[in-house]
Design a protein around this motif. Structure first.
Motif, mmCIF file in Angstrom:
data_model
loop_
_atom_site.group_PDB
_atom_site.id
_atom_site.type_symbol
_atom_site.label_atom_id
_atom_site.label_comp_id
_atom_site.label_asym_id
_atom_site.label_seq_id
_atom_site.Cartn_x
_atom_site.Cartn_y
_atom_site.Cartn_z
ATOM 1 N N LEU A 182 0.830 -1.210 0.000
ATOM 2 C CA LEU A 182 0.000 0.000 0.000
ATOM 3 C C LEU A 182 0.865 1.261 0.000
ATOM 4 O O LEU A 182 0.358 2.370 0.002
ATOM 5 C CB LEU A 182 -0.907 0.021 1.232
ATOM 6 C CG LEU A 182 -2.079 -0.954 1.220
ATOM 7 C CD1 LEU A 182 -2.752 -0.992 2.572
ATOM 8 C CD2 LEU A 182 -3.072 -0.562 0.137
ATOM 9 N N GLY A 183 2.163 1.063 0.063
ATOM 10 C CA GLY A 183 3.063 2.211 -0.005
ATOM 11 C C GLY A 183 3.466 2.774 1.333
ATOM 12 O O GLY A 183 3.968 3.887 1.421
ATOM 13 N N ALA A 184 3.219 2.012 2.411
ATOM 14 C CA ALA A 184 3.596 2.510 3.726
ATOM 15 C C ALA A 184 5.116 2.436 3.893
ATOM 16 O O ALA A 184 5.752 1.504 3.401
ATOM 17 C CB ALA A 184 2.917 1.688 4.810
ATOM 18 N N THR A 185 5.671 3.427 4.558
ATOM 19 C CA THR A 185 7.090 3.328 4.901
ATOM 20 C C THR A 185 7.227 2.334 6.043
ATOM 21 O O THR A 185 6.234 1.958 6.673
ATOM 22 C CB THR A 185 7.657 4.689 5.333
ATOM 23 O OG1 THR A 185 6.984 5.090 6.533
ATOM 24 C CG2 THR A 185 7.469 5.736 4.261
ATOM 25 N N MET A 190 5.354 -0.168 10.978
ATOM 26 C CA MET A 190 5.574 -0.603 12.358
ATOM 27 C C MET A 190 4.525 -0.022 13.292
ATOM 28 O O MET A 190 4.120 -0.666 14.253
ATOM 29 C CB MET A 190 6.988 -0.218 12.795
ATOM 30 C CG MET A 190 8.034 -1.095 12.142
ATOM 31 S SD MET A 190 9.684 -0.825 12.794
ATOM 32 C CE MET A 190 10.235 0.529 11.819
ATOM 33 N N LYS A 191 4.074 1.197 12.986
ATOM 34 C CA LYS A 191 3.045 1.793 13.838
ATOM 35 C C LYS A 191 1.764 0.957 13.790
ATOM 36 O O LYS A 191 1.142 0.698 14.817
ATOM 37 C CB LYS A 191 2.769 3.241 13.413
ATOM 38 C CG LYS A 191 3.736 4.237 14.042
ATOM 39 C CD LYS A 191 3.157 5.633 14.146
ATOM 40 C CE LYS A 191 2.974 6.258 12.786
ATOM 41 N NZ LYS A 191 2.732 7.702 12.836
ATOM 42 N N VAL A 192 1.401 0.555 12.575
ATOM 43 C CA VAL A 192 0.182 -0.261 12.436
ATOM 44 C C VAL A 192 0.348 -1.590 13.156
ATOM 45 O O VAL A 192 -0.535 -2.041 13.896
ATOM 46 C CB VAL A 192 -0.141 -0.504 10.945
ATOM 47 C CG1 VAL A 192 -1.346 -1.425 10.808
ATOM 48 C CG2 VAL A 192 -0.387 0.816 10.248
ATOM 49 N N ILE A 193 1.514 -2.205 12.954
ATOM 50 C CA ILE A 193 1.744 -3.507 13.584
ATOM 51 C C ILE A 193 1.727 -3.378 15.106
ATOM 52 O O ILE A 193 1.147 -4.207 15.804
ATOM 53 C CB ILE A 193 3.067 -4.113 13.083
ATOM 54 C CG1 ILE A 193 2.882 -4.550 11.626
ATOM 55 C CG2 ILE A 193 3.473 -5.312 13.930
ATOM 56 C CD1 ILE A 193 4.107 -5.089 10.973
ATOM 57 N N LEU B 7 11.582 11.184 5.635
ATOM 58 C CA LEU B 7 12.501 11.659 6.652
ATOM 59 C C LEU B 7 12.184 11.009 7.994
ATOM 60 O O LEU B 7 13.058 10.495 8.692
ATOM 61 C CB LEU B 7 12.402 13.182 6.760
ATOM 62 C CG LEU B 7 13.549 13.854 7.499
ATOM 63 C CD1 LEU B 7 14.858 13.688 6.728
ATOM 64 C CD2 LEU B 7 13.244 15.333 7.725
ATOM 65 N N LYS B 8 10.896 11.019 8.316
ATOM 66 C CA LYS B 8 10.444 10.398 9.568
ATOM 67 C C LYS B 8 10.898 8.939 9.620
ATOM 68 O O LYS B 8 11.421 8.464 10.620
ATOM 69 C CB LYS B 8 8.908 10.420 9.619
ATOM 70 C CG LYS B 8 8.333 11.300 10.701
ATOM 71 C CD LYS B 8 6.842 11.048 10.737
ATOM 72 C CE LYS B 8 6.113 12.068 11.550
ATOM 73 N NZ LYS B 8 4.660 11.946 11.362
ATOM 74 N N ASP B 9 10.688 8.265 8.501
ATOM 75 C CA ASP B 9 11.047 6.859 8.424
ATOM 76 C C ASP B 9 12.544 6.677 8.666
ATOM 77 O O ASP B 9 12.965 5.850 9.456
ATOM 78 C CB ASP B 9 10.664 6.320 7.043
ATOM 79 C CG ASP B 9 10.944 4.840 6.931
ATOM 80 O OD1 ASP B 9 10.437 4.088 7.780
ATOM 81 O OD2 ASP B 9 11.693 4.445 6.027
ATOM 82 N N THR B 10 13.340 7.499 7.989
ATOM 83 C CA THR B 10 14.789 7.371 8.113
ATOM 84 C C THR B 10 15.228 7.610 9.553
ATOM 85 O O THR B 10 15.992 6.825 10.120
ATOM 86 C CB THR B 10 15.495 8.388 7.201
ATOM 87 O OG1 THR B 10 14.852 8.379 5.944
ATOM 88 C CG2 THR B 10 16.958 8.040 7.049
ATOM 89 N N ILE B 11 14.709 8.718 10.130
ATOM 90 C CA ILE B 11 15.111 9.039 11.502
ATOM 91 C C ILE B 11 14.712 7.916 12.449
ATOM 92 O O ILE B 11 15.520 7.443 13.250
ATOM 93 C CB ILE B 11 14.472 10.370 11.949
ATOM 94 C CG1 ILE B 11 15.051 11.523 11.128
ATOM 95 C CG2 ILE B 11 14.730 10.607 13.432
ATOM 96 C CD1 ILE B 11 14.361 12.847 11.349
#
Lengths: 285, 296, 271
Positions: A182-185, A190-193, B7-11
């Motif tokens: 779905l394109g989540a980073t 991890m937040k969802v999990i 950026l959030k992800d990287t940090i």
């Protein structure tokens, strides 16, 4: 010829029956030991357990048999474990997620991280206590609530990481993959999990609290002991395990009896935590 | 928008890796700090002298650890002798013979046993084992015993390592595929024969790992043992004599040794020895258990 | 009015007994429950001796459950309840006092995946023999060799008999399991999709072996591949939703099935 073979067979069954009996006895023995321990603590503790014990602070001459209670230790223990639990969660969640979702599966760093956690889990609490004390001396801290919080946090950190890790391993990879498609980073994933495993995290925390609240060796040098309720983290703090330990070594019977009552209180707290952890884990499964 | 998300992800991920690395380093740090603190006493007395003599007179600058090391070994050995058969038999029962119902009833029992704090085991030991040994058991064998003894320490420790052993034994035995049991049963083996010749044979290394882990847990257990073992600095000559294991030594003397650098150093060395032994044991069992898990 | 319930008939030394040897297995009113769910419903079936009988049917129809009730493997699972009877000749294997291990010895089992025991190749084959009380070394060696020869494995493993059996290929392992099962001279060999985990060549080898075993014992094989059943079956039982729909000679079932359900299944309408 037939007969001898038949006898062989009965001998085999007899072995099985005897071993079964021995095994049942072994299981029964373990059960009786638990019952015996709980009975001993309950029988001795109930005699001196009173509302005053739970609700009031030690008064003058308490350790010579004067009146008062161990509210200082109960509150001290609760304050300390809350502090340690918060610190440990803040550190253990990132570690567990890092091992499972950021590091490569089966990669060397992930393996080392898991290995370290397992080793840290095996390190005895007395070593954490001694190490915590050294750190405090180094930082110029006195034996205090803060010192106790840090030492207990060391102790329960690996317990939490391992427990959360076990929950995370069971997260279906479908969920992970569908979130990513779905394109989540990774952070969003991890937040969802995390949300989906909150009950599991809860039971991990409970498990760690149950272990941490009863441990005496970590707080022996780090937290000090006092008759009052700490007003800041720099004050020394009494804890239940030490209250039991110190009062038991008193020659006065009065004081020893209070140690039994304190032991009963600690046992009840730990049993409640242990049983509700079990309930929580069962519901997850 | 996308940039802030990235950026959030990287940090976040970077931070997590840093924390994890920190935890790994933490375990190295504990060892290093204990070692550095323990070095002075190794320098002033040789390591062989420390480990092989039993003169413990800190005020005179004599630090012989032998009594404590022997006490630790004896109390651990005793605990293992007492609890291993119980743990093995009950694990076999739960894994191979008992009904689901009995097992469901029994698992919380093991949980509770492992959840009871050490200090409670200590209280139980002083209340029941110590007087029993002093008044009933010891008089048959020796002239006098306070009850605070090697035996009391061994029994308390045995109960404490039971749940750890049982849970590992169970995990290992239950990893035996049902197919294998059925293959053996189909050849006319009884359940007991299947257990010994197939399940136990397959589980040997895992059982070993469980024992090693239990030993390392026993080495480090402090408060409970200290409350019942007497803490007397002399070589125990019988089961009914007091003993003085390493962790108890640290716990009893830590507060008061600040004035004497060598004394502090000696206790830290004791901590370091404990740390090293436990790491070695844990590592051994870690690799055994990992190999078992991988072969599944 | 005093009858002796002769349970000693089900006993390992009877395998030279001629009458037993020719005995068929009759299943009557067999019901199997797992918890509250009924898996087998009133199954009635007579399995002829010294023939290959294939049990076919869609997955979840109870084939494996039926097979496993023939050597009482459900005994160890407290959730399973079995009622009805399974008779070898005249002896009901579910009656009280049956020597279950001895019974299982007469009903050899070949599982879906190879189940090599954690020991050497030699010890795997010797396992059942030793359990049966055979300890004479030369006799053991002789029997192990015979049975390994019988499954065509001898030449492949004769130089490494004392190596761990788990080093063999999957196909070899399955043949080793077969050698182990027939070494104790069972009355019946039960196969639970015994070739489904194997490559086509090994699978064909095992099939040939099963056919060759007919002279020594009855073979009951659960299979989900119809082609396999066509290749090797003398008799076929078709099961659906826990019930036995049709049983008969293979040629008849495959050419002129009586029931429409059987016809549909054979035609591939469902699987």
């Amino acid at each position: 010829m037939i007969k001898t073979k038949y006898q062989r067979l009965t001998k085999r069954y007899l072995t099985e029956q005897i071993m079964l009996m021995v095994m049942r006895l072994a299981a029964l023995a373990i059960l009786s030991v638990l019952a015996f321990i709980l009975y001993t603590i309950a029988a001795k503790g109930l005699k001196s357990l009173s509302w005053e014990m739970v609700s009031s602070l030690p008064e003058g001459g308490y350790y010579l048999g004067g009146s008062g209670g161990i509210a200082n230790a109960i509150i001290g223990s609760l304050l300390m474990i809350s502090g340690s639990a918060i610190i440990a969660i803040l550190i253990s969640l990132p570690i567990a997620f890092c091992i499972n979702f950021i590091l490569k599966k089966g990669g060397w760093f992930g393996n080392i991280a898991r290995f370290s956690m397992d080793i840290l889990f095996g390190i005895p609490s007395i070593v954490y206590g001694a190490f915590g004390f050294l750190i405090m001396v180094w930082l110029g801290l006195q034996a205090s609530l803060l010192g106790g919080i840090i030492a207990v946090a060391f102790l329960i950190l690996p317990i939490m990481v391992r427990a959360i890790d076990e929950v995370l391993i069971m997260v279906p990879s479908d969920l992970k993959e569908s979130l990513q498609s779905l394109g989540a980073t990774r952070y969003e994933m991890m937040k969802v999990i995390l949300k989906s495993i909150l009950p599991g995290v809860g039971s991990a925390i409970m498990l760690a609290i149950g272990r941490g609240i009863g441990d005496a060796a970590t707080v022996l040098f780090t937290a000090g002991y006092t008759d009052s309720i700490p007003t800041s983290v720099n004050d020394p703090a009494a804890t239940l395990p030490l209250a039991i330990f110190f009062q038991l070594s008193s020659p006065m019977e009065e004081v020893q009896n209070r140690a039994y009552a304190a032991a009963l209180i600690l046992t009840i707290i730990v049993l409640i935590i242990s049983l509700s952890t079990r309930q929580l884990t069962r519901r997850i499964k | 928008m996308l940039i802030t998300r990235k950026l959030k992800d990287t940090i976040a991920t970077r931070l997590m890796v840093i924390i994890t690395s920190g935890a790994v380093l933490f375990f190295v740090a504990i060892g290093l700090v204990l070692l550095v603190k323990g070095l002075p006493v190794i320098k002033s007395h040789s390591l062989t002298e420390l480990l092989t003599t039993s003169n413990w007179k800190p005020m005179k600058g004599q630090f012989g650890f032998l009594t404590f090391i022997v006490s630790t070994l004896l109390v651990t050995l005793l605990a293992l002798i007492l609890s291993f058969p119980l743990a093995l038999l009950s694990s076999i029962y739960l894994s191979e013979f008992s009904s689901q119902k009995i097992k469901k009833f029994f698992m919380p029992v093991i949980d509770l046993l492992s959840g009871i704090p050490p200090v409670i085991y200590g209280v139980w030991g002083t209340l029941t084992l110590v007087p029993f040994i002093a008044d009933t058991l010891a008089p048959h064998f020796v002239d006098f015993s306070t009850g605070y003894s090697l035996l009391a320490g061994g029994i308390v420790l045995a109960v404490m390592i039971l749940p750890l052993m049982i849970s590992i034994f169970l995990e290992v035995m239950e990893s035996t595929p049902q197919d294998l049991r059925e293959a053996s049963l189909s050849l006319g083996a009884t359940r007991w024969e299947t257990t010994t010749k197939v399940v136990l044979k397959r589980s040997t290394s895992g059982i070993l790992a469980g024992v090693v882990l239990a030993i390392s847990r026993a080495f480090g257990e402090t408060i409970a043992v200290m409350m019942v073992c007497g803490n007397f600095t002399a070589m125990p000559k019988s089961l009914f004599d007091a003993c003085y294991p390493l962790p108890a030594l640290i716990a009893n003397n830590y507060g008061e040794m600040m004035s004497m650098p060598d004394y502090e150093s000696a206790l830290m060395l004791a901590g370091f020895i404990l740390f090293v032994i436990i790491i070695v044991f844990n590592t051994v069992s870690w690799f055994i258990l990992k190999r078992i898990k991988r072969s599944l | 009015m005093f009858t002796i319930t002769n349970t000693s008939k089900i006993e390992p030394t009877t395998n030279n007994n001629e009458t037993q040897d020719q005995a068929s297995i009759s299943i009557c009113n067999l019901n199997v429950f797992a918890d509250k769910h009924q898996i087998l419903k009133e199954v009635n079936l007579v399995i002829p001796p010294k023939q290959v009988t294939c049990i076919i049917g869609p997955s979840g129809c109870g084939k494996t459950t039926l097979l496993r009730s023939l050597n009482r493997l459900h005994d160890n699972n407290s959730l399973f309840k079995v009622s009805g009877c399974v008779k070898i000749g005249d002896d009901d294997i579910y009656q009280a006092g049956v020597d279950v291990p001895a019974l299982r010895r007469k009903m050899g089992l070949l599982a879906q995946r190879p189940t090599v025991l954690p020991m050497s190749i030699f010890e795997n084959v010797a396992y059942g023999l030793r359990i049966g009380g055979l300890s004479d070394k030369t006799q053991l060696k002789k029997l192990v060799e015979e049975n390994l020869v019988a499954v065509g494995l001898w030449d492949e493993v004769k130089n490494r008999l004392h190596h761990s059996a788990s080093q063999l290929s999957i196909g070899q392992q399955q043949r080793l399991c077969l050698a182990r099962a027939i070494a104790v001279d069972p009355l019946v060999l039960l196969g639970d999709e015994a070739t489904s985990a194997l490559d086509p060549i090994s699978s064909r080898k095992v099939e040939e072996l099963l056919i060759s075993l007919k002279s020594r014992m009855s073979v009951v094989l659960v299979t989900h591949t119809l082609r396999q059943a066509k290749r090797i079956a003398d008799y076929v039982a078709f099961m659906y939703m826990g019930e036995l729909v049709e049983f008969g000679e293979a040629t008849k079932i495959f050419t002129h099935p009586e029931k429409e359900l059987t016809n549909d299944y054979l035609a591939g309408s469902f699987s």
